[in-house]
Design a protein around this motif. Structure first.
Motif, PDB file in Angstrom:
ATOM      1  N   ARG A 215      71.827  49.593  93.239  1.00 55.54           N
ATOM      2  CA  ARG A 215      71.134  49.650  91.959  1.00 55.54           C
ATOM      3  C   ARG A 215      69.644  49.754  92.246  1.00 55.54           C
ATOM      4  NH1 ARG A 215      71.708  44.592  89.010  1.00 55.54           N
ATOM      5  NH2 ARG A 215      71.520  43.717  91.100  1.00 55.54           N
ATOM      6  N   PHE A 216      68.947  50.488  91.393  1.00 54.12           N
ATOM      7  CA  PHE A 216      67.506  50.639  91.545  1.00 54.12           C
ATOM      8  C   PHE A 216      66.826  50.343  90.215  1.00 54.12           C
ATOM      9  CE2 PHE A 216      69.354  53.193  94.859  1.00 54.12           C
ATOM     10  CZ  PHE A 216      68.503  53.027  95.936  1.00 54.12           C
ATOM     11  N   ALA A 217      65.604  49.824  90.296  1.00 55.89           N
ATOM     12  CA  ALA A 217      64.811  49.655  89.084  1.00 55.89           C
ATOM     13  C   ALA A 217      64.625  51.031  88.448  1.00 55.89           C
ATOM     14  CB  ALA A 217      63.466  49.026  89.418  1.00 55.89           C
ATOM     15  N   PHE A 218      64.712  51.096  87.127  1.00 55.82           N
ATOM     16  CA  PHE A 218      64.765  52.411  86.488  1.00 55.82           C
ATOM     17  C   PHE A 218      64.052  52.390  85.145  1.00 55.82           C
ATOM     18  CE2 PHE A 218      67.386  55.757  84.213  1.00 55.82           C
ATOM     19  CZ  PHE A 218      66.790  56.823  84.874  1.00 55.82           C
ATOM     20  N   GLY A 219      62.827  52.927  85.150  1.00 54.76           N
ATOM     21  CA  GLY A 219      62.109  53.084  83.895  1.00 54.76           C
ATOM     22  C   GLY A 219      61.639  54.505  83.692  1.00 54.76           C
ATOM     23  N   THR A 220      62.054  55.374  84.616  1.00 58.60           N
ATOM     24  CA  THR A 220      61.595  56.752  84.569  1.00 58.60           C
ATOM     25  C   THR A 220      62.011  57.449  83.283  1.00 58.60           C
ATOM     26  OG1 THR A 220      61.731  56.880  86.985  1.00 58.60           O
ATOM     27  CG2 THR A 220      61.637  58.961  85.789  1.00 58.60           C
ATOM     28  N   ASP A 221      63.228  57.177  82.823  1.00 59.13           N
ATOM     29  CA  ASP A 221      63.704  57.870  81.621  1.00 59.13           C
ATOM     30  C   ASP A 221      62.861  57.517  80.403  1.00 59.13           C
ATOM     31  OD1 ASP A 221      64.704  55.248  81.698  1.00 59.13           O
ATOM     32  OD2 ASP A 221      66.410  55.767  80.423  1.00 59.13           O
ATOM     33  N   THR A 222      62.571  56.229  80.232  1.00 58.78           N
ATOM     34  CA  THR A 222      61.771  55.804  79.086  1.00 58.78           C
ATOM     35  C   THR A 222      60.353  56.347  79.178  1.00 58.78           C
ATOM     36  OG1 THR A 222      63.075  53.773  78.923  1.00 58.78           O
ATOM     37  CG2 THR A 222      60.951  53.802  77.791  1.00 58.78           C
ATOM     38  N   LEU A 223      59.778  56.286  80.366  1.00 58.54           N
ATOM     39  CA  LEU A 223      58.416  56.776  80.562  1.00 58.54           C
ATOM     40  C   LEU A 223      58.329  58.267  80.252  1.00 58.54           C
ATOM     41  CD1 LEU A 223      55.595  55.916  81.520  1.00 58.54           C
ATOM     42  CD2 LEU A 223      56.308  56.553  83.841  1.00 58.54           C
ATOM     43  N   PHE A 251      62.713  67.713  86.052  1.00 55.10           N
ATOM     44  CA  PHE A 251      63.506  67.539  84.836  1.00 55.10           C
ATOM     45  C   PHE A 251      62.699  66.818  83.773  1.00 55.10           C
ATOM     46  CE2 PHE A 251      64.427  63.845  87.511  1.00 55.10           C
ATOM     47  CZ  PHE A 251      64.301  62.783  86.631  1.00 55.10           C
ATOM     48  N   GLU A 252      63.232  66.805  82.552  1.00 56.80           N
ATOM     49  CA  GLU A 252      62.616  66.071  81.448  1.00 56.80           C
ATOM     50  C   GLU A 252      63.683  65.258  80.740  1.00 56.80           C
ATOM     51  OE1 GLU A 252      61.148  68.873  78.398  1.00 56.80           O
ATOM     52  OE2 GLU A 252      61.945  70.420  79.741  1.00 56.80           O
ATOM     53  N   VAL A 253      63.245  64.344  79.887  1.00 56.13           N
ATOM     54  CA  VAL A 253      64.164  63.448  79.186  1.00 56.13           C
ATOM     55  C   VAL A 253      64.033  63.711  77.694  1.00 56.13           C
ATOM     56  CG1 VAL A 253      64.812  61.054  78.766  1.00 56.13           C
ATOM     57  CG2 VAL A 253      63.937  61.738  81.011  1.00 56.13           C
ATOM     58  N   HIS A 254      65.177  63.914  77.018  1.00 49.05           N
ATOM     59  CA  HIS A 254      65.148  64.365  75.641  1.00 49.05           C
ATOM     60  C   HIS A 254      65.381  63.245  74.625  1.00 49.05           C
ATOM     61  CE1 HIS A 254      65.071  68.419  77.237  1.00 49.05           C
ATOM     62  NE2 HIS A 254      66.132  68.127  77.971  1.00 49.05           N
ATOM     63  N   THR A 255      66.265  62.300  74.939  1.00 43.54           N
ATOM     64  CA  THR A 255      66.616  61.266  73.959  1.00 43.54           C
ATOM     65  C   THR A 255      66.763  59.924  74.667  1.00 43.54           C
ATOM     66  OG1 THR A 255      69.035  61.403  74.172  1.00 43.54           O
ATOM     67  CG2 THR A 255      67.961  63.023  72.725  1.00 43.54           C
ATOM     68  N   SER A 256      67.011  58.883  73.876  1.00 43.60           N
ATOM     69  CA  SER A 256      67.260  57.552  74.430  1.00 43.60           C
ATOM     70  C   SER A 256      68.747  57.226  74.451  1.00 43.60           C
ATOM     71  CB  SER A 256      66.519  56.498  73.598  1.00 43.60           C
ATOM     72  OG  SER A 256      66.957  56.537  72.241  1.00 43.60           O
ATOM     73  N   ALA A 257      69.593  58.227  74.206  1.00 41.65           N
ATOM     74  CA  ALA A 257      71.037  58.003  74.164  1.00 41.65           C
ATOM     75  C   ALA A 257      71.553  57.556  75.528  1.00 41.65           C
ATOM     76  CB  ALA A 257      71.757  59.280  73.733  1.00 41.65           C
ATOM     77  N   PRO A 258      72.598  56.731  75.553  1.00 37.81           N
ATOM     78  CA  PRO A 258      73.150  56.259  76.828  1.00 37.81           C
ATOM     79  C   PRO A 258      73.558  57.391  77.755  1.00 37.81           C
ATOM     80  CG  PRO A 258      74.049  54.993  75.007  1.00 37.81           C
ATOM     81  CD  PRO A 258      73.264  56.104  74.387  1.00 37.81           C
ATOM     82  N   GLU A 259      74.109  58.473  77.190  1.00 35.81           N
ATOM     83  CA  GLU A 259      74.528  59.573  78.050  1.00 35.81           C
ATOM     84  C   GLU A 259      73.333  60.285  78.689  1.00 35.81           C
ATOM     85  OE1 GLU A 259      74.982  60.921  73.674  1.00 35.81           O
ATOM     86  OE2 GLU A 259      75.376  59.136  74.912  1.00 35.81           O
ATOM     87  N   GLU A 260      72.188  60.285  77.978  1.00 36.70           N
ATOM     88  CA  GLU A 260      70.984  60.885  78.560  1.00 36.70           C
ATOM     89  C   GLU A 260      70.434  60.005  79.671  1.00 36.70           C
ATOM     90  OE1 GLU A 260      67.652  63.806  78.442  1.00 36.70           O
ATOM     91  OE2 GLU A 260      69.834  63.689  78.470  1.00 36.70           O
ATOM     92  N   ARG A 261      70.476  58.701  79.459  1.00 33.95           N
ATOM     93  CA  ARG A 261      70.033  57.781  80.527  1.00 33.95           C
ATOM     94  C   ARG A 261      70.930  57.927  81.745  1.00 33.95           C
ATOM     95  NH1 ARG A 261      67.139  53.137  81.649  1.00 33.95           N
ATOM     96  NH2 ARG A 261      68.196  51.545  82.881  1.00 33.95           N
ATOM     97  N   ALA A 262      72.231  58.075  81.525  1.00 31.12           N
ATOM     98  CA  ALA A 262      73.162  58.246  82.634  1.00 31.12           C
ATOM     99  C   ALA A 262      72.885  59.559  83.366  1.00 31.12           C
ATOM    100  CB  ALA A 262      74.596  58.205  82.134  1.00 31.12           C
ATOM    101  N   ARG A 263      72.579  60.617  82.614  1.00 33.33           N
ATOM    102  CA  ARG A 263      72.274  61.902  83.243  1.00 33.33           C
ATOM    103  C   ARG A 263      71.040  61.796  84.142  1.00 33.33           C
ATOM    104  NH1 ARG A 263      68.879  66.306  82.650  1.00 33.33           N
ATOM    105  NH2 ARG A 263      67.714  65.247  80.991  1.00 33.33           N
ATOM    106  N   VAL A 264      69.985  61.182  83.612  1.00 39.26           N
ATOM    107  CA  VAL A 264      68.743  61.062  84.370  1.00 39.26           C
ATOM    108  C   VAL A 264      68.944  60.154  85.586  1.00 39.26           C
ATOM    109  CG1 VAL A 264      66.350  60.305  84.271  1.00 39.26           C
ATOM    110  CG2 VAL A 264      67.346  61.557  82.349  1.00 39.26           C
ATOM    111  N   ALA A 265      69.684  59.053  85.395  1.00 39.39           N
ATOM    112  CA  ALA A 265      69.975  58.175  86.530  1.00 39.39           C
ATOM    113  C   ALA A 265      70.730  58.936  87.615  1.00 39.39           C
ATOM    114  CB  ALA A 265      70.786  56.962  86.067  1.00 39.39           C
TER     115      ALA A 265
END
Length: 317
Positions: A215-223, A251-265
């Motif tokens: 597991r890694f610290a992960f704030g990239t999607d929100t940022l 890449f870029e992040v489009h939404t805060s949806a769980p599936e988008e967070r999973a994609r970015v992770a």
């Protein structure tokens, strides 16, 4: 901190003062000769590389030697940032290559915030400064962190101001601190947010790499979502004749949806794993690997945590 700083010994200071290619050749020659005469230090990395990377014992031992050389070279590179003149550092920067400069050029041309997500690999400080000068001239650099770094590390990173980069650190310890970082990014800053921080830094996400349930610290999607920023994965490695900045898919992040967070992770996980497979000997954090592994809620003492983590490493698929 100056070139006469007592924490830098006389010989180390002399080697660090040499041009990049010369100091790397000298360090490799000294390391090889010392190993042939006295034997190479055994750090335990060989066994780790056999189990986790599934390397042969011969290749694992070679990588272990390269880890020790990498550590020596990293110390020399950090010292070089302290003792070499600005013109000399700029000459060193000529030996920094980028695998995909077009990707960085495209990111800069958009005018959008850019989030660089390197790993703790190689001697990344001068490489990051070089990227700023080449691809993002005139834009400030914001380095996010949640804990105080060692004074020597801070002094080294602050030296990049002298090569023409406007740089500042930003502590992100709460929501207001995070929002302040977002504001800086929206005003044109390039953000450095390391992608291989251990889960204790917060917002941990499962990113299994190399068969381990890391597991890694992960704030990239929100940022990225709040800044409308482009994320550029990086890995900076030291080569015999210079540095190489490996650029991953932007890449870029489009939404805060769980599936988008999973994609970015998944994208970040793939970048971490590919970087570790490509140059495992240059990741700084192998000795802290257990910090990235899950521990059950019933395990509370330090010894048990270590045993459980080591067992996961030994039995990795």
């Amino acid at each position: 901190m100056t070139e006469n700083d007592p924490r830098i010994g006389f010989l180390a200071r002399r080697i660090a003062g040499l041009p990049l290619r010369t100091r790397r050749r000298i360090l490799r020659a000294r390391f090889t000769l010392a190993g042939a005469l006295r034997g190479f230090e055994k750090t335990g990395h060989a066994g780790l590389f056999q189990r986790v990377l599934r390397q042969s014992s011969r290749e694992a031992r070679r990588l272990e030697r390269e880890v020790n050389l990498h550590n020596l070279q990293t110390e020399a590179e950090w010292a070089a940032l302290l003792v070499r003149s600005v013109p000399a550092l700029k000459r060193d920067a000529r030996h920094i290559a980028v695998t995909d400069p077009a990707a960085l050029e495209r990111a800069a041309a958009t005018g959008r915030p850019v989030i660089l997500t390197p790993l703790h690999m190689g001697a990344y400080v001068l490489a990051l400064a070089c990227l700023m000068v080449r691809f993002f001239p005139g834009r400030p650099l914001l380095v996010l962190r949640q804990r105080d770094d060692m004074p020597l590390e801070t002094a080294v990173m602050e030296r990049i101001r002298e090569v023409g980069v406007t740089m500042r650190f930003h502590q992100v310890t709460d929501r207001m601190g995070f929002l302040e970082a977002v504001r800086f990014a929206r005003n044109g800053a390039v953000i450095v947010n390391f992608c291989d921080l251990d889960p204790a830094y917060g917002a941990a996400a499962p990113m299994p790499v190399l068969g381990l349930e890391t597991r890694f610290a992960f704030g990239t999607d929100t940022l990225a979502r709040l800044t409308n920023g482009l994320v550029v994965p990086l890995a900076c490695t030291m080569e015999p004749e210079g540095d190489l900045v490996r650029v991953g898919p932007t890449f870029e992040v489009h939404t805060s949806a769980p599936e988008e967070r999973a994609r970015v992770a998944g994208l970040v996980r793939a970048h971490i794993e590919a970087s570790l497979r490509a140059r495992p000997e240059q990741w700084h954090l192998w000795s802290a690997l257990r910090d990235y592994l899950p521990v059950t809620d019933t395990v509370t003492d330090a010894v048990s945590r270590t045993v459980e983590a080591d067992e996961q490493i030994r039995t990795a698929a």
